[in-house]
Design an enzyme around this catalytic site. Structure first.
Site, mmCIF file in Angstrom:
data_model
loop_
_atom_site.group_PDB
_atom_site.id
_atom_site.type_symbol
_atom_site.label_atom_id
_atom_site.label_comp_id
_atom_site.label_asym_id
_atom_site.label_seq_id
_atom_site.Cartn_x
_atom_site.Cartn_y
_atom_site.Cartn_z
ATOM 1 N N HIS A 63 1.005 -1.299 -0.054
ATOM 2 C CA HIS A 63 0.004 0.101 -0.050
ATOM 3 C C HIS A 63 0.988 1.239 0.015
ATOM 4 O O HIS A 63 2.198 1.087 0.051
ATOM 5 C CB HIS A 63 -0.985 0.104 1.267
ATOM 6 C CG HIS A 63 -0.433 -0.156 2.560
ATOM 7 N ND1 HIS A 63 0.419 -0.879 3.019
ATOM 8 C CD2 HIS A 63 -0.338 0.933 3.501
ATOM 9 C CE1 HIS A 63 1.064 -0.813 4.190
ATOM 10 N NE2 HIS A 63 0.380 0.453 4.595
ATOM 11 N N HIS A 65 1.303 3.910 1.767
ATOM 12 C CA HIS A 65 1.634 4.649 3.113
ATOM 13 C C HIS A 65 3.231 4.908 3.183
ATOM 14 O O HIS A 65 3.866 4.024 2.669
ATOM 15 C CB HIS A 65 1.114 4.038 4.476
ATOM 16 C CG HIS A 65 -0.438 4.445 4.721
ATOM 17 N ND1 HIS A 65 -1.160 3.580 5.594
ATOM 18 C CD2 HIS A 65 -1.140 5.435 4.678
ATOM 19 C CE1 HIS A 65 -2.213 4.150 5.767
ATOM 20 N NE2 HIS A 65 -2.266 5.114 5.244
ATOM 21 N N ASP A 67 5.529 4.641 5.240
ATOM 22 C CA ASP A 67 6.578 3.877 5.657
ATOM 23 C C ASP A 67 6.558 2.451 4.882
ATOM 24 O O ASP A 67 7.381 1.659 5.279
ATOM 25 C CB ASP A 67 6.055 3.476 7.458
ATOM 26 C CG ASP A 67 4.718 2.931 7.189
ATOM 27 O OD1 ASP A 67 3.867 3.360 6.747
ATOM 28 O OD2 ASP A 67 4.554 2.093 8.197
ATOM 29 N N HIS A 68 6.033 2.465 3.884
ATOM 30 C CA HIS A 68 5.944 1.331 2.989
ATOM 31 C C HIS A 68 6.646 1.561 1.366
ATOM 32 O O HIS A 68 6.905 0.835 0.859
ATOM 33 C CB HIS A 68 4.764 0.481 2.958
ATOM 34 C CG HIS A 68 4.233 -0.045 4.076
ATOM 35 N ND1 HIS A 68 4.253 -1.525 4.408
ATOM 36 C CD2 HIS A 68 3.810 0.545 5.160
ATOM 37 C CE1 HIS A 68 3.617 -1.780 5.489
ATOM 38 N NE2 HIS A 68 3.530 -0.465 5.954
ATOM 39 N N HIS A 140 -7.718 -1.935 5.552
ATOM 40 C CA HIS A 140 -6.937 -0.985 5.969
ATOM 41 C C HIS A 140 -7.488 0.600 5.582
ATOM 42 O O HIS A 140 -8.545 0.545 4.900
ATOM 43 C CB HIS A 140 -5.522 -1.139 5.278
ATOM 44 C CG HIS A 140 -4.421 -0.295 6.098
ATOM 45 N ND1 HIS A 140 -4.264 -0.254 7.666
ATOM 46 C CD2 HIS A 140 -3.234 0.348 5.687
ATOM 47 C CE1 HIS A 140 -3.241 0.416 7.918
ATOM 48 N NE2 HIS A 140 -2.535 0.984 6.736
ATOM 49 N N ASP A 211 -0.513 -3.911 5.681
ATOM 50 C CA ASP A 211 -1.095 -3.483 6.999
ATOM 51 C C ASP A 211 -2.765 -3.948 6.810
ATOM 52 O O ASP A 211 -3.200 -3.776 5.810
ATOM 53 C CB ASP A 211 -1.208 -2.036 7.345
ATOM 54 C CG ASP A 211 0.403 -1.510 7.510
ATOM 55 O OD1 ASP A 211 1.297 -2.360 7.551
ATOM 56 O OD2 ASP A 211 0.524 -0.357 7.654
ATOM 57 N N HIS A 269 5.924 -5.643 11.738
ATOM 58 C CA HIS A 269 5.272 -4.248 11.559
ATOM 59 C C HIS A 269 5.006 -3.876 13.449
ATOM 60 O O HIS A 269 3.894 -3.691 13.585
ATOM 61 C CB HIS A 269 4.021 -4.181 10.879
ATOM 62 C CG HIS A 269 3.450 -2.743 10.567
ATOM 63 N ND1 HIS A 269 2.661 -2.093 11.142
ATOM 64 C CD2 HIS A 269 4.029 -1.966 9.375
ATOM 65 C CE1 HIS A 269 2.609 -0.814 10.549
ATOM 66 N NE2 HIS A 269 3.289 -0.918 9.659
#
Length: 307
Positions: A63, A65, A67-68, A140, A211, A269
């Protein structure tokens, strides 16, 4: 086949855990590496390993976001500087193409290799003669996918002694037999290759999830997997908080593993609210429901033997 964790934290980098990135090392199977997510500083993490960026063949983004994905432009750029010339394919949700192309264009980054970007939907997103990759949407705050990597069954071991007894000497014919092709001998006899092969080697299955809240899609992706990599942002007892923030607890991850009948669960995570002294407690929470549970750490490697 090995699963190597480059980043195992949640949300933002921490001293003990960088943000998410997982390498699937397929060096024996195809001489390449597949990457799952590419959080900030992934290329810095790679510097502390034996991983060669030029071997990275595919990158699967769960996805969008930060942090990915924040490490993606830098990694792609550095791979070019480091002599990577083979094509790279990116897979991920809608918006990935804009993110990558704008980042590279704005920074005037030129890649010496071909970059293919595939914005995916649910279903089979890749298949060749050795692997299938399936994707499903999880639960998510934004579209987040989980991936099921299926290694196709391999032909059985060549029974060389049996071939010699049948008067079939070594040569190119052995390769055809190994590939399961019917063979015509010099005398015109047709033989079935299966007579000279051991039992098929069962392929391995890995589920790597983005996530997610606890959901049925996660169970479906993980069915009968050798390894399930599942987020565990929160500890047991924090189910309400996990639901509010579209994440899972240790116990929920274990419940998915139990229902899916996986062989091993790896928690990742992990929120920075839990320091090193808490990690064993998180594992024990999951082991109450699913005993074969481990917790990911940066630079941890899990070997997946043939079944």
């Amino acid at each position: 086949m090995e699963v190597f964790f480059l980043g195992t934290g949640a949300g933002m980098p921490a001293k003990l855990r960088n943000v998410t990135s997982i390498a699937l090392k397929l060096l024996e199977e195809r001489g390449t590496i597949w990457l799952f997510d590419c959080g900030e500083a992934t290329q810095h993490q790679v510097l502390h390993t034996s991983i060669k960026p030029r071997r990275i063949e595919k990158i699967f983004i769960t996805h969008l976001h930060g942090d990915h994905i924040y490490g993606l432009p830098g990694l792609l750029s550095s791979r070019s500087f480091q002599g990577g010339e083979s094509e790279v394919t990116l897979y991920g949700p809608k918006g990935l193409k804009d993110y990558v192309e704008i980042s590279l264009s704005t920074s005037q980054t030129y890649l010496k290799y071909s970059l293919k970007i595939i914005e995916i939907e649910e279903g089979v997103i890749f298949e060749d003669d050795a692997f299938i990759v399936e994707a499903k949407l999880l639960e998510h705050g934004i579209p987040s996918y989980g991936y099921r990597i299926i290694e196709k069954d391999r032909p059985g071991t060549l029974l060389a002694d049996k071939l010699l007894k049948a008067g079939i000497n070594p040569g190119p014919i052995y390769k055809k037999i190994k590939n399961g092709e019917p063979i015509e001998l010099e005398n015109g006899e047709i033989i079935e290759s299966a007579r000279f092969l051991g039992p098929k080697q069962k392929g391995r299955i890995i589920a790597i999830l983005g996530d997610t809240r606890y959901c049925d899609a996660a169970i479906q992706l993980a069915l009968d997997a050798d390894l399930l990599v599942h987020e565990a942002t929160f500890s047991s007892g924090e189910e309400s908080l996990a639901y509010e923030y579209f994440h899972s607890t240790t116990v929920q991850a274990a419940k998915v593993a139990e229902k899916a009948g996986v062989r091993k669960l790896c928690l990742t995570h992990i929120s920075s609210r839990y320091d090193r002294t808490d990690w064993m407690r998180l594992v024990e929470e999951a082991r109450e429901s699913f005993p074969v549970t481990v917790i990911a750490e940066d630079f941890k490697e899990i070997h997946l033997p043939l079944r």
